[in-house]
Design an enzyme around this catalytic site. Structure first.
Site, PDB file in Angstrom:
ATOM      1  CD1 TRP A  47      -2.849   1.542   0.671  1.00 28.15           C
ATOM      2  CD2 TRP A  47      -1.410   2.397   2.155  1.00 28.15           C
ATOM      3  NE1 TRP A  47      -3.289   2.812   0.999  1.00 28.15           N
ATOM      4  CE2 TRP A  47      -2.419   3.359   1.912  1.00 28.15           C
ATOM      5  CE3 TRP A  47      -0.386   2.715   3.056  1.00 28.15           C
ATOM      6  CZ2 TRP A  47      -2.447   4.611   2.534  1.00 28.15           C
ATOM      7  CZ3 TRP A  47      -0.415   3.964   3.674  1.00 28.15           C
ATOM      8  CH2 TRP A  47      -1.433   4.892   3.415  1.00 28.15           C
ATOM      9  CG  ASP A  68     -13.229   9.820  -2.003  1.00 28.68           C
ATOM     10  OD1 ASP A  68     -13.215   8.892  -1.170  1.00 28.68           O
ATOM     11  OD2 ASP A  68     -12.558   9.773  -3.059  1.00 28.68           O
ATOM     12  CG  ASP A  69     -15.787   6.675   2.451  1.00 30.58           C
ATOM     13  OD1 ASP A  69     -17.012   6.524   2.575  1.00 30.58           O
ATOM     14  OD2 ASP A  69     -14.948   5.943   2.997  1.00 30.58           O
ATOM     15  NE  ARG A  72     -10.739   2.844   5.260  1.00 29.95           N
ATOM     16  CZ  ARG A  72     -11.226   3.689   4.378  1.00 29.95           C
ATOM     17  NH1 ARG A  72     -11.896   3.250   3.335  1.00 29.95           N
ATOM     18  NH2 ARG A  72     -11.031   4.974   4.498  1.00 29.95           N
ATOM     19  CE  LYS A 110     -11.124   7.106  -5.143  1.00 32.29           C
ATOM     20  NZ  LYS A 110     -10.594   8.152  -4.238  1.00 32.29           N
ATOM     21  CD1 TRP A 111     -15.593  -0.815  -7.377  1.00 33.29           C
ATOM     22  CD2 TRP A 111     -17.148  -0.768  -8.970  1.00 33.29           C
ATOM     23  NE1 TRP A 111     -16.189  -2.044  -7.411  1.00 33.29           N
ATOM     24  CE2 TRP A 111     -17.149  -2.048  -8.373  1.00 33.29           C
ATOM     25  CE3 TRP A 111     -18.050  -0.524 -10.009  1.00 33.29           C
ATOM     26  CZ2 TRP A 111     -18.008  -3.067  -8.782  1.00 33.29           C
ATOM     27  CZ3 TRP A 111     -18.897  -1.543 -10.417  1.00 33.29           C
ATOM     28  CH2 TRP A 111     -18.877  -2.794  -9.795  1.00 33.29           C
ATOM     29  CG  ASP A 112     -11.960   2.749  -2.729  1.00 35.34           C
ATOM     30  OD1 ASP A 112     -11.072   1.900  -2.956  1.00 35.34           O
ATOM     31  OD2 ASP A 112     -11.766   3.751  -2.026  1.00 35.34           O
ATOM     32  CG  MET A 113     -12.607  -4.247  -3.437  1.00 36.67           C
ATOM     33  SD  MET A 113     -11.390  -4.877  -2.307  1.00 36.67           S
ATOM     34  CE  MET A 113      -9.955  -5.014  -3.331  1.00 36.67           C
ATOM     35  CG  ASP A 169      -5.118   5.402  -0.840  1.00 39.16           C
ATOM     36  OD1 ASP A 169      -5.813   5.865  -1.768  1.00 39.16           O
ATOM     37  OD2 ASP A 169      -5.564   4.619   0.013  1.00 39.16           O
TER      38      ASP A 169
HETATM   39  C1  GLA Z   1      -9.490   4.441  -0.250  1.00 42.22           C
HETATM   40  C2  GLA Z   1      -9.171   5.229  -1.496  1.00 42.22           C
HETATM   41  C3  GLA Z   1      -9.060   6.694  -1.165  1.00 42.22           C
HETATM   42  C4  GLA Z   1     -10.361   7.174  -0.556  1.00 42.22           C
HETATM   43  C5  GLA Z   1     -10.700   6.344   0.657  1.00 42.22           C
HETATM   44  C6  GLA Z   1     -12.084   6.670   1.184  1.00 42.22           C
HETATM   45  O1  GLA Z   1      -8.431   4.451   0.636  1.00 42.22           O
HETATM   46  O2  GLA Z   1      -8.003   4.749  -2.080  1.00 42.22           O
HETATM   47  O3  GLA Z   1      -8.765   7.438  -2.325  1.00 42.22           O
HETATM   48  O4  GLA Z   1     -11.383   7.081  -1.516  1.00 42.22           O
HETATM   49  O5  GLA Z   1     -10.664   4.952   0.374  1.00 42.22           O
HETATM   50  O6  GLA Z   1     -12.427   5.915   2.273  1.00 42.22           O
END
Ligand code: GLA
Length: 740
Positions: A200, A368-369, A445, A478-481, A550
């Site tokens: 990471w 974002d989140d 997380r 933005k599709w996060d995982m 990140d």
């Molecule tokens: C991940 C993404 C970040 C951000 C956070 C939000 O870490 O890589 O860019 O979107 O989640 O919780």
């Protein structure tokens, strides 16, 4: 370009202007690889490339007096247990407990074009004359199963794509314990293995190691992604190969789940490369009439170094892997609020950030989140895909409308594959998470993986998210995982099918992507996984860009973007200018360097522009204007050359050159400044040696011919570097054809 079958020697020759690949049907009906490398002219017979000598301690696989042994044969698709004691590509468990198979040649087909591997993503063509495909059908009589090996050859690229498919017709069931996508063998071991490895926030560092006898491999067994640790890629290069010269063979797997990328050198110096779905935990039962399709491997051969290999991947992935409206389109300049606010925002705050972004010339605002459910921190809310009206009283529908009224497009963050236990979704469906009943379920997380191997789970998430997309004005997702799978087990699958779980999970992800991209074709999707933990070609088939890391520190980004560019085009690399001190490293880098790094990707900002000084804001406006002018060249048209490696020294440099060689943008970055230092010069590549160019760097301009710029190089002005801040300073060079 062509695929020729020489009937008499039963030999296939696949070739184009640059590469040849030769396969022969051996006397036992199995396939041998005779050659893979720089193009050689066709001949009736390549039999002299076959070497067969009798050796001690050998298991001979043909009747006396034959000497053929699988141990010393360069096989096309080696299987378990045949007297070849290296790792196989295939292992099949049968009802009688045996794993012995014998797939022999039955027939083949050569045709123009390339078949889809749906539901698996794969390289495709819209012009069937640019590719031709060879499918070789092999058969095992005892279990009554076909093995189909497919090879597609491109006219314009030194590319061969490969995959394998098993079609089971027998009455008794079989279990695939290992079904890799391909195997390739070389008769020598004079190679270095190149791979992209890290963790990471330091993803895809370039690693090189000399091949030695035995196995060397990289793998991902994270279930949800290949992982930040190793990319599903490896290359074999000759020891003297550099960025600009020498032979290299690249192997890139179009898959997002567990993978194995392995080299094995025998004690007779033969090198075998294997690639495909990782056998760990893989156990795929086939009943009569069922088949299994392996993911695709894209093999690139370059005799002009690593840059050429990368340029081929870049073009192919831009033109023949990415799809939809955004394919080969310059990307909107965005502002993302994550590092600006984290979870702590109100509608008012968001609108004030968006307003300032608009003033700077930004085109897309991304929320974002933190906008949904009870998501005020990362302990809760994932899975509840409805808006948090306390934060955003007019909902996403209202906010997106207001942002659009400002003249910006609106984008939204989601993490659809995950759930927090503190969520309505989990309370309603506790059995939807991945894990074994009555055993501890690891969390990461504070979240758990939704069991996407089950269709009802994917259906439910699709309904929730598509409702939001239908009701709002969303141009970007933005599709996060954000976590890897643990305790892989599906409460929805029978015991005998648990070995299918992780591959089915990834197919579930592809299914949701397919439904959403088909229903909302205008939306630009960006994939993300804690930054760059799922940066793979399969994702680019659905989402033509990926959040690279990140880690937004411009200096660290030099390594991450340099490594990523080995396979992935600049237009696929999400890259933003963020605030200083940097949130990950607390490092202060000049604003100019942060932009000079982010230009070589999708380009955007991830900070609150309201906090900048007037002077900085003026600089941001210039940066946005610069990117608008040059993004077509950088992102979709140009060829990228790496010039100086951050893995080898204090300096990094690269250049993007237009196909007609009339225009280029180069960048030079240093880590620490030096006092009373030596001369500094870097040599460009890709220009036309006879063309006169004008080279602009800040306020300095000079003229030089391409030969001078490429062979003598550009002298870097240390005074200019000092003016740009010394440590972590950088310079951008705009190079344009001039009238003599
Ligand atoms: C991940 C993404 C970040 C951000 C956070 C939000 O870490 O890589 O860019 O979107 O989640 O919780």
């Amino acid at each position: 370009m062509g695929i020729i079958f020489h009937e008499q020697e039963k030999t296939f020759h696949l070739y184009n202007k640059e590469v040849s690949y030769i396969i022969r049907v051996m006397e036992n009906g199995q396939l041998e690889n005779l050659y893979y490398g720089k193009v050689i002219r066709d001949r009736e017979s390549f039999m002299h490339l076959h070497e067969a000598i009798s050796r001690p301690l050998t298991s001979v696989c043909v009747p006396e007096p034959g000497v053929l042994s699988m141990e010393y044969t360069k096989q096309e698709y080696p299987v378990y247990g045949t007297g070849d004691y290296r790792s196989p590509a295939l292992s099949i468990l049968q009802e009688n407990g045996s794993r012995i198979v014998n797939f022999t040649y039955v027939s083949h087909e050569i045709y123009q074009g390339k078949k889809s591997l749906s539901p698996l993503p794969a390289v495709y063509t819209n012009n069937e004359h640019e590719v031709c495909t060879l499918e070789i059908c092999l058969h095992d009589e005892v279990i009554n199963t076909d093995l189909i090996l497919s090879y597609t050859m491109f006219e314009e690229y030194p590319v061969i794509t490969r995959n394998a498919k098993l079609v089971h017709k027998g009455e008794e069931s079989i279990v695939l314990d290992r079904a890799l996508s391909m195997s390739v063998e070389f008769q020598d071991m004079d190679f270095e293995m190149v791979h992209l490895s890290g963790a990471w926030a330091r993803e895809r560092y370039v690693k090189e190691r000399k091949l030695e006898m035995g196995i060397q491999a990289v793998q991902g067994i994270h279930g949800t992604a290949g992982g930040a640790e190793h990319n599903p890629f490896l290359a074999l290069k000759r020891p003297d190969t550099t960025e600009s010269q020498g032979e290299v063979y690249g192997f890139s797997l179009v898959y997002s789940g567990n993978f194995l990328a392995q080299t094995e050198v025998s004690t007779f110096n033969m090198t075998r490369v294997l690639m495909g779905i990782h056998p760990e935990g893989f156990h795929w039962k086939l009943e009569t009439g069922e088949s299994f399709q392996t993911p695709e491997v894209v093999m690139v051969y370059s005799d002009r170094g690593l840059n050429k290999m990368s340029q081929v991947y870049h073009r192919l992935y831009r033109k023949n892997l990415m799809r939809g409206q955004w394919k080969e389109q310059p990307r909107p300049i965005l502002l993302n609020n994550w590092e600006a606010t984290y979870f702590d925002f109100t509608e008012e705050k968001i609108l004030s950030i968006a307003k300032k972004a608009k003033e700077a010339g930004v085109e897309l605002f991304v929320l974002d989140d933190g906008w949904f459910g009870a998501r005020n921190d990362d302990y809760r809310g994932l899975g509840d895909w409805y808006v948090n009206l306390e934060k955003l009283p007019d909902g996403i529908a209202g906010l997106s409308r207001k942002v659009e009224e400002m003249g910006l497009k609106f984008g939204l963050w989601v993490e659809l594959e995950m759930v927090n236990k503190d969520s309505d979704l989990y309370r309603a469906h506790p059995d939807w998470i991945v894990g074994v009943p009555e055993r501890f379920e690891s969390h990461g997380r504070h979240q758990h993986v939704l069991d996407f191997s089950r269709k009802e789970v994917v259906d439910y998430i699709y309904e929730m998210i598509s409702k939001i997309l239908r009701e709002s004005r969303i141009s970007y997702i933005k599709w996060d995982m954000n976590r890897y799978m643990s305790e892989p087990y599906s409460r929805g699958l029978a015991a005998k099918d648990q070995g299918k779980m992780m591959h089915r999970y990834i197919l579930g992800v592809y299914d949701l992507y397919t439904r959403l991209t088909e229903e909302f074709p205008e939306i630009l999707f960006e994939s993300c996984a804690s930054g760059g933990a799922r940066f793979d070609p399969a994702m680019l088939f659905f989402a033509p860009q990926t959040w690279t890391s990140d880690d937004t520190d411009a200096s660290e980004r030099a390594k991450i973007q340099y490594g990523t560019s080995y396979v992935y085009p600049l237009v696929s690399m999400g890259s933003h200018v963020s605030a200083v001190p940097n949130h990950q490293l607390l490092r202060i880098t000049p604003l100019s360097t942060r932009a000079n790094m982010a230009y070589f990707g999708t380009f955007g900002y991830e900070l609150d522009l309201n906090l900048l000084s007037e002077e900085e804001m003026a600089q941001v406006k210039e940066q946005v204007a610069f990117m608008k002018k040059y993004r077509r060249l950088i992102q979709v048209e140009g060829d990228f050359y790496r010039l100086l490696s951050p893995f080898k020294g204090n300096e990094t440099a690269w250049i993007v050159v237009s196909p007609d060689k009339n225009q280029a943008v180069a960048a030079f970055y240093q880590r620490l400044n030096k006092i009373n230092a030596s001369w500094l010069r870097f040599r460009l590549e890709g220009l036309d040696k006879d063309t006169l160019y004008e080279v602009k760097c800040n306020d300095t301009v000079y003229r030089a011919y391409g030969d001078e710029l490429m062979y003598a190089g550009i002298p870097v002005d240390r005074e200019l570097l000092n003016k740009e801040g010394g440590d972590f300073a950088s310079l951008l060079y705009v190079i344009e054809k001039a009238e003599p």
